[in-house]
Write an enzyme that holds these catalytic residues in place. Sequence first.
Site, PDB file in Angstrom:
ATOM      1  N   GLU A  58       1.141  -1.131   0.063  1.00  0.00           N
ATOM      2  CA  GLU A  58       0.550   0.217  -0.109  1.00  0.00           C
ATOM      3  C   GLU A  58       0.593   0.908  -0.165  1.00  0.00           C
ATOM      4  O   GLU A  58       2.083   1.398   0.234  1.00  0.00           O
ATOM      5  CB  GLU A  58      -1.059  -0.443   1.328  1.00  0.00           C
ATOM      6  CG  GLU A  58      -2.215  -1.034   1.466  1.00  0.00           C
ATOM      7  CD  GLU A  58      -3.014  -0.940   2.475  1.00  0.00           C
ATOM      8  OE1 GLU A  58      -4.118  -1.595   2.332  1.00  0.00           O
ATOM      9  OE2 GLU A  58      -2.773  -0.325   3.261  1.00  0.00           O
ATOM     10  N   LYS A  92       2.345   3.896   1.369  1.00  0.00           N
ATOM     11  CA  LYS A  92       2.499   4.771   2.357  1.00  0.00           C
ATOM     12  C   LYS A  92       2.576   6.167   2.797  1.00  0.00           C
ATOM     13  O   LYS A  92       3.408   7.322   2.259  1.00  0.00           O
ATOM     14  CB  LYS A  92       4.152   4.456   3.236  1.00  0.00           C
ATOM     15  CG  LYS A  92       4.660   5.099   4.437  1.00  0.00           C
ATOM     16  CD  LYS A  92       6.056   4.219   5.084  1.00  0.00           C
ATOM     17  CE  LYS A  92       6.069   4.977   6.157  1.00  0.00           C
ATOM     18  NZ  LYS A  92       6.057   6.089   7.151  1.00  0.00           N
ATOM     19  N   ARG A 114      -1.558  10.100  11.546  1.00  0.00           N
ATOM     20  CA  ARG A 114      -2.134   8.864  12.427  1.00  0.00           C
ATOM     21  C   ARG A 114      -3.320   9.412  12.451  1.00  0.00           C
ATOM     22  O   ARG A 114      -3.014  10.236  13.545  1.00  0.00           O
ATOM     23  CB  ARG A 114      -1.158   8.065  12.934  1.00  0.00           C
ATOM     24  CG  ARG A 114      -2.199   6.348  12.621  1.00  0.00           C
ATOM     25  CD  ARG A 114      -1.525   5.417  12.498  1.00  0.00           C
ATOM     26  NE  ARG A 114      -1.898   3.997  13.016  1.00  0.00           N
ATOM     27  CZ  ARG A 114      -1.515   3.058  12.618  1.00  0.00           C
ATOM     28  NH1 ARG A 114       0.358   3.081  12.571  1.00  0.00           N
ATOM     29  NH2 ARG A 114      -2.022   1.864  12.434  1.00  0.00           N
ATOM     30  N   ARG A 146      -2.048   9.265  17.216  1.00  0.00           N
ATOM     31  CA  ARG A 146      -1.711   8.198  17.899  1.00  0.00           C
ATOM     32  C   ARG A 146      -0.483   8.292  19.128  1.00  0.00           C
ATOM     33  O   ARG A 146      -0.524   6.849  19.734  1.00  0.00           O
ATOM     34  CB  ARG A 146      -0.562   6.885  16.807  1.00  0.00           C
ATOM     35  CG  ARG A 146       1.018   8.026  16.855  1.00  0.00           C
ATOM     36  CD  ARG A 146       1.584   8.157  15.439  1.00  0.00           C
ATOM     37  NE  ARG A 146       3.105   6.755  16.071  1.00  0.00           N
ATOM     38  CZ  ARG A 146       3.976   6.754  15.252  1.00  0.00           C
ATOM     39  NH1 ARG A 146       3.898   7.056  14.254  1.00  0.00           N
ATOM     40  NH2 ARG A 146       4.968   6.152  15.628  1.00  0.00           N
ATOM     41  N   GLU A 177      -4.802   6.937   7.704  1.00  0.00           N
ATOM     42  CA  GLU A 177      -3.653   8.547   7.516  1.00  0.00           C
ATOM     43  C   GLU A 177      -4.170   9.472   7.102  1.00  0.00           C
ATOM     44  O   GLU A 177      -4.452   9.920   6.041  1.00  0.00           O
ATOM     45  CB  GLU A 177      -2.273   7.792   6.678  1.00  0.00           C
ATOM     46  CG  GLU A 177      -1.025   8.694   6.527  1.00  0.00           C
ATOM     47  CD  GLU A 177      -0.334   8.342   8.034  1.00  0.00           C
ATOM     48  OE1 GLU A 177      -0.255   7.817   8.710  1.00  0.00           O
ATOM     49  OE2 GLU A 177       0.947   9.059   7.885  1.00  0.00           O
ATOM     50  N   PHE A 224      -6.734   2.572   6.222  1.00  0.00           N
ATOM     51  CA  PHE A 224      -5.769   1.341   5.457  1.00  0.00           C
ATOM     52  C   PHE A 224      -6.485   0.075   6.516  1.00  0.00           C
ATOM     53  O   PHE A 224      -5.838  -0.436   6.249  1.00  0.00           O
ATOM     54  CB  PHE A 224      -4.462   1.801   5.302  1.00  0.00           C
ATOM     55  CG  PHE A 224      -3.919   2.061   6.864  1.00  0.00           C
ATOM     56  CD1 PHE A 224      -4.013   0.725   7.920  1.00  0.00           C
ATOM     57  CD2 PHE A 224      -3.847   3.397   6.750  1.00  0.00           C
ATOM     58  CE1 PHE A 224      -3.572   2.022   9.160  1.00  0.00           C
ATOM     59  CE2 PHE A 224      -3.003   4.205   7.667  1.00  0.00           C
ATOM     60  CZ  PHE A 224      -2.897   3.110   8.362  1.00  0.00           C
ATOM     61  N   ARG A 284       4.918  -3.215  17.450  1.00  0.00           N
ATOM     62  CA  ARG A 284       5.494  -2.536  16.665  1.00  0.00           C
ATOM     63  C   ARG A 284       6.401  -5.179  16.113  1.00  0.00           C
ATOM     64  O   ARG A 284       7.227  -5.012  16.395  1.00  0.00           O
ATOM     65  CB  ARG A 284       6.835  -2.604  16.604  1.00  0.00           C
ATOM     66  CG  ARG A 284       7.699  -1.514  14.817  1.00  0.00           C
ATOM     67  CD  ARG A 284       8.490  -1.114  15.297  1.00  0.00           C
ATOM     68  NE  ARG A 284       8.658   0.747  16.462  1.00  0.00           N
ATOM     69  CZ  ARG A 284       7.944   1.118  15.567  1.00  0.00           C
ATOM     70  NH1 ARG A 284       8.323   1.962  13.904  1.00  0.00           N
ATOM     71  NH2 ARG A 284       7.687   2.376  16.310  1.00  0.00           N
ATOM     72  N   LYS A 321       7.637  -1.092   6.455  1.00  0.00           N
ATOM     73  CA  LYS A 321       7.406   0.150   6.141  1.00  0.00           C
ATOM     74  C   LYS A 321       8.719   0.214   5.128  1.00  0.00           C
ATOM     75  O   LYS A 321      10.159  -0.427   5.788  1.00  0.00           O
ATOM     76  CB  LYS A 321       6.843   1.432   6.978  1.00  0.00           C
ATOM     77  CG  LYS A 321       8.673   1.279   8.119  1.00  0.00           C
ATOM     78  CD  LYS A 321       8.302   2.357   8.927  1.00  0.00           C
ATOM     79  CE  LYS A 321       9.254   2.382  10.012  1.00  0.00           C
ATOM     80  NZ  LYS A 321       9.755   3.872  11.266  1.00  0.00           N
TER      81      LYS A 321
HETATM   82  P1  ATP Z   1       7.870   7.561  10.323  1.00  0.00           P
HETATM   83  O1  ATP Z   1       8.747   7.749  11.452  1.00  0.00           O
HETATM   84  O2  ATP Z   1       9.068   6.016   9.047  1.00  0.00           O
HETATM   85  O3  ATP Z   1       6.582   7.343   9.793  1.00  0.00           O
HETATM   86  P2  ATP Z   1       6.141   6.618  12.292  1.00  0.00           P
HETATM   87  O4  ATP Z   1       7.197   6.198  13.455  1.00  0.00           O
HETATM   88  O5  ATP Z   1       6.114   7.397  12.029  1.00  0.00           O
HETATM   89  O6  ATP Z   1       7.120   6.249  10.893  1.00  0.00           O
HETATM   90  P3  ATP Z   1       5.588   3.827  12.132  1.00  0.00           P
HETATM   91  O7  ATP Z   1       4.887   3.608  12.021  1.00  0.00           O
HETATM   92  O8  ATP Z   1       6.934   3.461  12.197  1.00  0.00           O
HETATM   93  O9  ATP Z   1       5.892   5.096  11.952  1.00  0.00           O
HETATM   94  O10 ATP Z   1       5.178   3.852  11.160  1.00  0.00           O
HETATM   95  C1  ATP Z   1       4.010   3.684  10.038  1.00  0.00           C
HETATM   96  C2  ATP Z   1       3.329   4.826   9.754  1.00  0.00           C
HETATM   97  O11 ATP Z   1       3.247   5.051   8.262  1.00  0.00           O
HETATM   98  C3  ATP Z   1       1.874   4.956  10.672  1.00  0.00           C
HETATM   99  O12 ATP Z   1       2.181   4.849  11.651  1.00  0.00           O
HETATM  100  C4  ATP Z   1       1.015   5.263   9.841  1.00  0.00           C
HETATM  101  O13 ATP Z   1       0.997   6.349  10.315  1.00  0.00           O
HETATM  102  C5  ATP Z   1       2.265   5.320   8.385  1.00  0.00           C
HETATM  103  N1  ATP Z   1       0.658   4.520   7.240  1.00  0.00           N
HETATM  104  C6  ATP Z   1       0.858   5.590   5.826  1.00  0.00           C
HETATM  105  N2  ATP Z   1       0.028   5.026   4.976  1.00  0.00           N
HETATM  106  C7  ATP Z   1       0.342   3.703   5.471  1.00  0.00           C
HETATM  107  C8  ATP Z   1      -0.971   2.528   5.513  1.00  0.00           C
HETATM  108  N3  ATP Z   1      -0.992   2.247   4.313  1.00  0.00           N
HETATM  109  N4  ATP Z   1      -0.669   1.941   6.174  1.00  0.00           N
HETATM  110  C9  ATP Z   1      -0.798   1.529   7.284  1.00  0.00           C
HETATM  111  N5  ATP Z   1      -0.087   2.529   7.528  1.00  0.00           N
HETATM  112  C10 ATP Z   1       0.321   3.649   7.277  1.00  0.00           C
END
Ligand code: ATP
Length: 566
Positions: A250, A252, A257, A273, A303, A344, A420, A426
Amino acid sequence: MRYSELCKVYEELGATTKRLEKIAILSEFLKKVRENDKEVLYLLLGNLYPSYDPREIGISTQTVIKALAKAAGISDEKIVSEWKKIGDLGQVAELLITKKKQSGLFHGELTTEKIISDLRELAKMQGKGTVGKKIDLIAGLLSNSKPVEAKYLVRILLADLRIGVQDSTLRDSIADTFFPDNKKIASEKVQHAYDLNPDIALIFEKARHGLKELDKVSLKPGSPIKAMLAQKVDSIEEGFEVVGKPAVFEYKYDGFRLMINKDEKGNISLFTRRLDNVTNQFPDVVSFIREFVNAKSFMIDSEAVGYDPKTKKYLPFQSVSQRIKRKYDIDKTAKDFPVELNVFDLLMLDGESYIGRPFIERTKALRKIIKNKEYKLVCAKQLITDSEKEAKLFFNKALKDNQEGLMVKNLNAVYKPGSRVGYMLKLKPEHRDLDLVIVGAEYGTGKRAGWLSSFILACKSDKHGGGEFLEVGRVGTGIKEKLDIGVSFLELTNLLKPLITKSSGKEVKVKPKIIVSVIFQEIQKSPTYNSGYALRFPRVTALRMDKPLNEINSLKDIEREYGEQK
Ligand code: ATP
């Protein structure tokens, strides 16, 4: 319960850095907590409500100083000068109340109920003309406090308990208290129940009545749950290795969030979050949900992504993140900084929990209830494939559409709140970034006089449940002199000033609260910082007001990045 009993435990907890000792102290204490005292669990975390509840005490250091001056019968200046010497207003309170008590003042016995109800009253006092009332209320409590009670009252007011207790410590202590012979399983069950309903007092009560009661804790639209987090992978191939073939890919999206809730009565609520309730900040999103989601009640993971209202180009996270904290001009801000909601995942639908079902079932059910409407509410762009070539093309398309990369998801995996796990990965293009917390800063000179202009960054340590921070460098680049899109010196200065705990010359130390994303060129070993590492040429790319402190990068992450660059 007597407030003095709670303060005794605060003291014991503050006297050790060892997690196991803290758990033993807490378990002993929790055995004595009766059902009608369950709200002391909030106080153990320095809160008055479950941590997702938006109501905060919201008292400034200035107000506390004035109340202390009134209770101790001395001037504000004297208090400030003591504070500068000692560095902790709580200890100043303890000292001053000790002196006062020696002069023979009577005090009654404070209870935790009284503390909670008075502080809740305090949180309700808002607007002009309430400062005097706040000072009177706090001074009243301080005058009735014993010295150690005054210390913790001040620390609770300033949201800085300094006892090193995270909610994870408290969860393990609950397992220890009620299930001493079955700690491991109980601890997982407590954790799971808490992920579904993060109200520590409620979980404590359920645990008292047995593991079966914990099992009954379920999702409830309107009470937030912790979002599932993603692991990082460096290539499509690695993605397939972790989640198997075929996999779901999907976009990103580069936004923030939002957990969307609609209960049976039709009430809609939105949580970040960090579990902050941001429903009021996003009336536009609330109306999209009413219009484009066709179901009675649900919990949906999504998101929100900003776009330029004129060019319709998608914008990076930083351009809309200010909406999360906005309290005024909400409608205008929604027009100036519109967001598109990309949904999502589906966690609950019409009273049925979906989190135990495979992702493929959840995403199908989600897609049935969504009416896609571009620039308002759409399902995340998705590709299910076992072909590396197809997945790579999709990755490039995501980047061309100004998004961050791809998420790779396991078709058959359940939704694991708060974890996690490798069910969701990701994948971003090769650039290094870290989310770090600011622990200190320095005032600038010349054009930047009056602003904090250089910031000390820290990661979390991997010890003591992540409640300690280790410095990894200084940053001054990437921050704007003008109030524009992006992070400005003025904004950072305003955010950090109330958090200052110590100052000497131009240098200040601040409470770890403000999180920034930084990119950098390289990590070096360095004796200058207590992490043992230093970032070379770091640059701030975003303020992360949406991210909880316990989710910043850890020393392990820094070590891994260091290892990878070699
Ligand atoms: P980063 O700083 O790399 O964005 P993060 O620390 O904010 O990561 P992670 O959980 O590590 O958060 O990366 C996943 C984040 O990506 C999710 O928390 C969500 O907010 C976002 N996201 C964007 N698109 C999607 C998707 N299609 N499915 C799930 N999460 C998604």
